[in-house]
Design a protein around this motif. Structure first.
Motif, PDB file in Angstrom:
ATOM      1  N   ILE A 133      77.875  41.033  16.523  1.00 38.14           N
ATOM      2  CA  ILE A 133      78.966  40.215  17.080  1.00 38.14           C
ATOM      3  C   ILE A 133      79.756  41.022  18.106  1.00 38.14           C
ATOM      4  O   ILE A 133      80.095  40.518  19.178  1.00 38.14           O
ATOM      5  N   GLU A 134      80.039  42.275  17.789  1.00 36.97           N
ATOM      6  CA  GLU A 134      80.762  43.131  18.729  1.00 36.97           C
ATOM      7  C   GLU A 134      79.948  43.395  19.985  1.00 36.97           C
ATOM      8  O   GLU A 134      80.505  43.451  21.090  1.00 36.97           O
ATOM      9  N   ALA A 135      78.642  43.538  19.838  1.00 37.53           N
ATOM     10  CA  ALA A 135      77.771  43.785  21.000  1.00 37.53           C
ATOM     11  C   ALA A 135      77.789  42.591  21.945  1.00 37.53           C
ATOM     12  O   ALA A 135      77.845  42.760  23.165  1.00 37.53           O
ATOM     13  N   VAL A 136      77.734  41.377  21.403  1.00 40.03           N
ATOM     14  CA  VAL A 136      77.787  40.171  22.249  1.00 40.03           C
ATOM     15  C   VAL A 136      79.134  40.100  22.961  1.00 40.03           C
ATOM     16  O   VAL A 136      79.200  39.835  24.169  1.00 40.03           O
ATOM     17  N   ALA A 137      80.219  40.339  22.237  1.00 36.71           N
ATOM     18  CA  ALA A 137      81.553  40.323  22.852  1.00 36.71           C
ATOM     19  C   ALA A 137      81.653  41.381  23.950  1.00 36.71           C
ATOM     20  O   ALA A 137      82.206  41.117  25.026  1.00 36.71           O
ATOM     21  N   LEU A 138      81.114  42.567  23.691  1.00 33.22           N
ATOM     22  CA  LEU A 138      81.130  43.632  24.691  1.00 33.22           C
ATOM     23  C   LEU A 138      80.376  43.200  25.950  1.00 33.22           C
ATOM     24  O   LEU A 138      80.856  43.399  27.072  1.00 33.22           O
ATOM     25  N   ALA A 139      79.208  42.602  25.791  1.00 34.47           N
ATOM     26  CA  ALA A 139      78.427  42.135  26.945  1.00 34.47           C
ATOM     27  C   ALA A 139      79.221  41.109  27.753  1.00 34.47           C
ATOM     28  O   ALA A 139      79.249  41.166  28.989  1.00 34.47           O
ATOM     29  N   GLN A 140      79.872  40.180  27.072  1.00 30.17           N
ATOM     30  CA  GLN A 140      80.668  39.165  27.769  1.00 30.17           C
ATOM     31  C   GLN A 140      81.836  39.799  28.515  1.00 30.17           C
ATOM     32  O   GLN A 140      82.135  39.436  29.650  1.00 30.17           O
ATOM     33  N   HIS A 141      82.478  40.782  27.888  1.00 30.91           N
ATOM     34  CA  HIS A 141      83.607  41.459  28.532  1.00 30.91           C
ATOM     35  C   HIS A 141      83.151  42.310  29.714  1.00 30.91           C
ATOM     36  O   HIS A 141      83.872  42.411  30.707  1.00 30.91           O
ATOM     37  N   CYS A 142      81.970  42.902  29.620  1.00 26.85           N
ATOM     38  CA  CYS A 142      81.459  43.730  30.720  1.00 26.85           C
ATOM     39  C   CYS A 142      81.262  42.909  31.988  1.00 26.85           C
ATOM     40  O   CYS A 142      81.557  43.389  33.092  1.00 26.85           O
ATOM     41  N   VAL A 143      80.763  41.688  31.849  1.00 28.71           N
ATOM     42  CA  VAL A 143      80.595  40.829  33.030  1.00 28.71           C
ATOM     43  C   VAL A 143      81.954  40.525  33.643  1.00 28.71           C
ATOM     44  O   VAL A 143      82.127  40.611  34.867  1.00 28.71           O
ATOM     45  N   LYS A 144      82.913  40.181  32.809  1.00 30.88           N
ATOM     46  CA  LYS A 144      84.261  39.885  33.318  1.00 30.88           C
ATOM     47  C   LYS A 144      84.849  41.102  34.019  1.00 30.88           C
ATOM     48  O   LYS A 144      85.479  40.976  35.069  1.00 30.88           O
ATOM     49  N   MET A 145      84.647  42.281  33.434  1.00 33.90           N
ATOM     50  CA  MET A 145      85.170  43.505  34.045  1.00 33.90           C
ATOM     51  C   MET A 145      84.504  43.783  35.391  1.00 33.90           C
ATOM     52  O   MET A 145      85.168  44.188  36.341  1.00 33.90           O
ATOM     53  N   ALA A 146      83.196  43.572  35.478  1.00 33.15           N
ATOM     54  CA  ALA A 146      82.476  43.829  36.735  1.00 33.15           C
ATOM     55  C   ALA A 146      82.984  42.931  37.851  1.00 33.15           C
ATOM     56  O   ALA A 146      83.006  43.340  39.014  1.00 33.15           O
ATOM     57  N   LEU A 147      83.399  41.730  37.490  1.00 31.94           N
ATOM     58  CA  LEU A 147      83.856  40.773  38.498  1.00 31.94           C
ATOM     59  C   LEU A 147      85.374  40.744  38.635  1.00 31.94           C
ATOM     60  O   LEU A 147      85.908  39.907  39.362  1.00 31.94           O
ATOM     61  N   SER A 148      86.071  41.650  37.958  1.00 35.19           N
ATOM     62  CA  SER A 148      87.526  41.695  38.025  1.00 35.19           C
ATOM     63  C   SER A 148      87.977  42.599  39.164  1.00 35.19           C
ATOM     64  O   SER A 148      87.396  43.649  39.402  1.00 35.19           O
ATOM     65  N   LEU A 149      89.028  42.161  39.801  1.00 40.62           N
ATOM     66  CA  LEU A 149      89.608  43.000  40.841  1.00 40.62           C
ATOM     67  C   LEU A 149      90.309  44.183  40.188  1.00 40.62           C
ATOM     68  O   LEU A 149      90.912  44.043  39.128  1.00 40.62           O
ATOM     69  N   PRO A 150      90.247  45.347  40.820  1.00 42.54           N
ATOM     70  CA  PRO A 150      90.925  46.506  40.233  1.00 42.54           C
ATOM     71  C   PRO A 150      92.437  46.286  40.244  1.00 42.54           C
ATOM     72  O   PRO A 150      92.977  45.669  41.156  1.00 42.54           O
ATOM     73  N   VAL A 151      93.100  46.784  39.221  1.00 41.59           N
ATOM     74  CA  VAL A 151      94.552  46.686  39.139  1.00 41.59           C
ATOM     75  C   VAL A 151      95.141  47.913  39.815  1.00 41.59           C
ATOM     76  O   VAL A 151      94.768  49.038  39.520  1.00 41.59           O
ATOM     77  N   ARG A 152      96.044  47.679  40.737  1.00 38.46           N
ATOM     78  CA  ARG A 152      96.694  48.774  41.454  1.00 38.46           C
ATOM     79  C   ARG A 152      98.183  48.513  41.519  1.00 38.46           C
ATOM     80  O   ARG A 152      98.628  47.382  41.479  1.00 38.46           O
ATOM     81  N   ASP A 153      98.934  49.562  41.686  1.00 38.97           N
ATOM     82  CA  ASP A 153     100.376  49.457  41.856  1.00 38.97           C
ATOM     83  C   ASP A 153     100.637  48.906  43.251  1.00 38.97           C
ATOM     84  O   ASP A 153     100.289  49.538  44.254  1.00 38.97           O
ATOM     85  N   GLY A 154     101.262  47.748  43.326  1.00 41.88           N
ATOM     86  CA  GLY A 154     101.546  47.119  44.617  1.00 41.88           C
ATOM     87  C   GLY A 154     102.502  47.909  45.473  1.00 41.88           C
ATOM     88  O   GLY A 154     102.563  47.725  46.691  1.00 41.88           O
ATOM     89  N   ASP A 155     103.290  48.796  44.876  1.00 42.80           N
ATOM     90  CA  ASP A 155     104.242  49.609  45.627  1.00 42.80           C
ATOM     91  C   ASP A 155     103.672  50.953  46.048  1.00 42.80           C
ATOM     92  O   ASP A 155     104.333  51.724  46.742  1.00 42.80           O
ATOM     93  N   ALA A 156     102.449  51.269  45.603  1.00 39.41           N
ATOM     94  CA  ALA A 156     101.863  52.572  45.935  1.00 39.41           C
ATOM     95  C   ALA A 156     101.466  52.601  47.403  1.00 39.41           C
ATOM     96  O   ALA A 156     101.006  51.601  47.952  1.00 39.41           O
ATOM     97  N   PRO A 157     101.637  53.762  48.047  1.00 37.60           N
ATOM     98  CA  PRO A 157     101.207  53.865  49.446  1.00 37.60           C
ATOM     99  C   PRO A 157      99.685  53.784  49.538  1.00 37.60           C
ATOM    100  O   PRO A 157      98.983  54.135  48.588  1.00 37.60           O
ATOM    101  N   PRO A 158      99.150  53.306  50.666  1.00 32.91           N
ATOM    102  CA  PRO A 158      97.694  53.253  50.822  1.00 32.91           C
ATOM    103  C   PRO A 158      97.101  54.645  50.659  1.00 32.91           C
ATOM    104  O   PRO A 158      97.683  55.637  51.114  1.00 32.91           O
TER     105      PRO A 158
END
Length: 175
Positions: A133-158
């Motif tokens: 069950i954990e392996a299936v959940a991990l696989a589902q989360h991995c796809v979401k992570m691969a397609l997720s935009l990286p989280v960055r601090d909006g106030d950080a300089p480029p």
């Protein structure tokens, strides 16, 4: 482990020269279940409690992207989407793709009678403490992570380096 020629399952809506029209889960799962039962089940790292699942396959930039979970591994996969005809490349060639999560290196392979694919091993062999069950959940989360935009601090300089991050807000930075 790539399938052998005797491991073929008709792929609905599939034309090897033109990509896969429908989600590849419909034919990947039966194909890898057969491989699991015939070729892998006696290997010491085989996990009979972990199912074969093609998780989260979705079209991303006109290619199918998802995770393939088997009783011996978890991999991120890319397959040609509808109407896609990939350039010929040697099996085993490495290719870095820019995904929303960042650059990911894949290895090119060929499915007998199905055409090319790209895979990136995420866990091989599977962690012994991971339940099915954990392996299936991990696989589902991995796809979401691969397609997720990286989280960055909006106030950080480029292109902020570590020093800029640590000293931000304390006046002007000097080189």
């Amino acid at each position: 482990m790539p399938p052998h020629d005797n491991h073929t399952v008709p792929a609905p809506g599939h034309d090897a020269a033109a990509g896969v029209d429908a989600t590849p889960a419909a034919w990947l799962e039966p194909l890898f279940r057969r491989i699991a039962g015939e070729d892998m089940r006696d290997l010491p790292f085989f996990r009979p409690d972990v199912p074969v699942r093609a998780c989260g396959f979705t079209l991303f930039e006109r290619q199918w992207l998802g995770c393939l979970l088997t009783p011996w591994m978890l991999s991120l996969w890319v397959l040609p989407g509808p109407g896609q005809d990939w350039q010929p490349t040697d099996n085993g060639a490495r290719l870095a793709l820019a995904l929303p999560c960042g650059n990911v290196t894949f290895i090119k392979g060929e499915l007998a009678g199905r055409g090319p694919y790209l895979s990136c091993s995420l866990m091989s062999p599977l962690d012994a403490g991971l339940t099915g069950i954990e392996a299936v959940a991990l696989a589902q989360h991995c796809v979401k992570m691969a397609l997720s935009l990286p989280v960055r601090d909006g106030d950080a300089p480029p292109d902020a380096d570590r020093r800029a991050w640590l000293t931000r807000g304390r006046g002007t930075l000097h080189a």
